[in-house]
Design an enzyme around this catalytic site. Structure first.
Site: not given
Length: 228
Positions: A13, A53, A80, A129, A156, A185
């Site tokens: 994504i 990172d 992301n 999510s 999340k 993914t």
């Protein structure tokens, strides 16, 4: 031009979001842990690359310093980067999940805030999510009801709460969390499910290109706000 940084953007994504925002005229920085993969991804579509990172403070600070030196500001941040953290639940795996999916948002956002404040329309999109939504995981008609992924879901949920709290503490910057939709993914390869990443990236792009008077402190999918 709009200056945008996307973490975890060498594939999936994040990569598709980078390509779509580039087409809209953004100056896009792909952030990735692996230098070789990140540089290859950036070269493939003509974006810029910074080694980043999200679990390493020095790496994050260096990446934002690079952007500051080149651009002097940041208009859009897309948090992301994320991990599924599947496997036997234990302390080290839990720390890894939260360090990447939640603490990583804090690291990058805190480092980016000085540059975002220099933008005329600062925007942050946290890719979260609905697996972290109490509403979704307790609703039998939702696919999340059947998902058993404690650490991913919990981290999340933290990402979404961070979004709300940042929206409250930083009223001059839009912060919104996104459920991007089930996407094919590397993260979901074991499940064999999901639509093409470019379809989910459209939802990220929508929130990344909000007008100055756009919403903040929301949790959305491609169709609008979600309960959580």
């Amino acid at each position: 031009m709009t200056v945008t940084l996307i973490t975890g953007a060498n594939k999936g994504i994040g990569f598709e979001t980078a390509e779509q925002l580039l087409e809209l005229g953004h100056v896009v920085y792909i952030g990735a842990r692996d230098v070789e993969r990140g540089e290859k991804a950036a070269a493939a579509i003509g974006t810029r690359f910074v080694q980043l990172d999200v679990t390493d403070d020095a790496s994050v600070n260096d990446a934002l310093a690079t952007i500051e030196a080149a651009e002097s500001r940041l208009d859009v941040l897309v948090n992301n980067a994320g991990v599924l953290a599947s496997g036997d639940v234990d302390g080290p795996l839990a720390l890894h999940a939260f360090d990447t999916n939640a603490v990583g948002i804090v690291r990058v956002t805190e480092a980016a805030l000085p540059l975002l404040r220099k933008s005329s329309n600062p925007t942050v999109v946290n890719v979260s999510s609905s697996a972290g939504s109490f509403w979704a995981v307790t609703s039998p008609d939702r696919p999340e009801f059947h998902l058993s992924s404690a650490l991913y879901s919990a981290s999340k949920a933290a990402a979404t709460m961070l979004t709300v709290q940042y929206a409250k503490s930083q009223p001059g910057i839009k912060f919104n969390a996104l459920e991007p939709g089930t996407t094919a993914t590397d993260m979901t390869a074991a499940f064999g499910i999901g639509r093409a990443p470019e379809e989910s990236a459209k939802a990220v792009v929508r929130l990344a290109t909000l007008d100055a008077d756009g919403p903040t402190g929301t949790f959305q999918d491609e169709n609008g706000e979600l309960p959580w």
